[in-house]
Design a protein around this motif. Sequence first.
Motif, PDB file in Angstrom:
ATOM      1  N   LEU A 209     -67.972  29.733  26.689  1.00  0.00           N
ATOM      2  CA  LEU A 209     -69.206  30.435  27.038  1.00  0.00           C
ATOM      3  C   LEU A 209     -68.889  31.500  28.083  1.00  0.00           C
ATOM      4  O   LEU A 209     -68.244  31.207  29.095  1.00  0.00           O
ATOM      5  CB  LEU A 209     -70.246  29.450  27.588  1.00  0.00           C
ATOM      6  CG  LEU A 209     -71.516  30.053  28.213  1.00  0.00           C
ATOM      7  CD1 LEU A 209     -72.292  30.873  27.184  1.00  0.00           C
ATOM      8  CD2 LEU A 209     -72.389  28.959  28.810  1.00  0.00           C
ATOM      9  N   SER A 256     -73.325  30.199  33.543  1.00  0.00           N
ATOM     10  CA  SER A 256     -72.710  29.459  32.441  1.00  0.00           C
ATOM     11  C   SER A 256     -72.983  27.967  32.571  1.00  0.00           C
ATOM     12  O   SER A 256     -73.272  27.288  31.578  1.00  0.00           O
ATOM     13  CB  SER A 256     -71.202  29.720  32.393  1.00  0.00           C
ATOM     14  OG  SER A 256     -70.556  29.241  33.558  1.00  0.00           O
ATOM     15  N   LEU A 300     -75.487  26.407  21.353  1.00  0.00           N
ATOM     16  CA  LEU A 300     -74.681  26.116  22.526  1.00  0.00           C
ATOM     17  C   LEU A 300     -74.845  24.648  22.923  1.00  0.00           C
ATOM     18  O   LEU A 300     -75.930  24.091  22.840  1.00  0.00           O
ATOM     19  CB  LEU A 300     -75.115  27.013  23.682  1.00  0.00           C
ATOM     20  CG  LEU A 300     -74.397  26.801  25.018  1.00  0.00           C
ATOM     21  CD1 LEU A 300     -72.969  27.293  24.940  1.00  0.00           C
ATOM     22  CD2 LEU A 300     -75.148  27.499  26.147  1.00  0.00           C
TER      23      LEU A 300
END
Length: 452
Positions: A209, A256, A300
């Motif tokens: 990421l 993140s 994600l």
Amino acid sequence: MLACRRLAALALLVLCQGLDEDSCDNFTDLNLSHCFLGTSLYVRLLLYTRANPACGRELDHHHFSSEPLFDMTRPTAFVIHGYRPTGAPPVWIDNLVRLLAEERDLNVIVVDWNRGAANLNYLTAVANTREAALNLTAFIRNMQDEGASLDSMHLIGVSLGAHLAGFVGANLKGKIGRITGLDPAGPLFTSATPDERLDPSDGVFVDVLHTDMDSFGLRGAHGHIDFYANGGADQPGCPKTIFAGKSYFVCDHQRSMWLYLCALNHTCNLTAYPCASYADFLDGKCLQCEAFKPASCPQLGYDIIQWRESLLQLGQTKVFFSTTASHPYKKLNYRVDMVTWNQYLRWGVVYIRLHSGRNVTEARIDHKLLRFEQFTATRLLAQFDEDLPHVHKISLRINTGNVIGPRYKIRLLRIRLTPLERPERPLMCRFDLIMEENRELAFRPLSCDSHL
């Protein structure tokens, strides 16, 4: 150079905190003198499970089989922090451990290398990643001797810890089941070769990421799948000037972790779309995911593993998504298909509002000028900050910037809105509308089958 200057300024800006006395084995907490004088590397391994999600048990590197909570038949996740310029424990560590334990019955091992990462000299911390990786590699090999499987291990590395995880994976010939890199560190790694940083060959499956590629993070693609939040650089809601203090230095980089925690907590399903660039994604050119199995765009988080086989077949894949400035971060994406018919060529940007009762949410498609002319089919990506389930009215405005001449009319032969992350919802259409440039037109959406 900008990132290095920020690191030096950040190290002087934030103070260390003291260690709380507790019966548990806690993450090493250092004070400011350690940071200035530097620390010698010492790696501690703190075990957490569903039975002790809030109380770490320090493992002996060589004689750990006697620890009753350490079950070698369970999968194991290693959490590896990055550079700690002040020595304070990461603010996210407890939440990440708890969410991982809730996600699956795991051994969660926090790799505490704060003595080695806590140093005002970033170069020293970078050098220590190699030695820390050798230490962790030896521990994992001891686990193998006790019957643990490399394929059941997951290394989660944050910033500099992402490269440390990659070094461990390389030491083990790429047989670690999974490595997750959260905004891998950029300073001193921008020109590194694959064996000098995190790389897809370091694990069976590597997901990454990116949130701060223009400062503390690393540009490029470094996993089997690379997620780029808001293009991978500047994040919405993060300050743009140094007057914001510490947040200016760390906000984009830390995003993140906040995005990953949100995904683990299942409070934001962040769907990403395969694309060559963020600009192409915003242009609506990359909204298909038929190549993936399951036949949907990857999300994600921990569950990306279900896309592993198709991603390994596809090779390195870049996926993009946009977020809001704060939790739960998710935007709702609509594909907007328009067919225009207007006598004069017009250039402009598009504003779309969705109305549900008194609630209104707006998408501004203003990253570039769009072309509208006779019988032109235009595809747009409209991103809304709120998810309104029952839309009873749509407002549309095409802003051409024309303020002195006559208002030209634009005829819409068709407009169709497709909710990309809500396939159960009907498509919304309207046909043959006349609107003026720079003036909002409101209409009630119809079923897309009503005009067939």
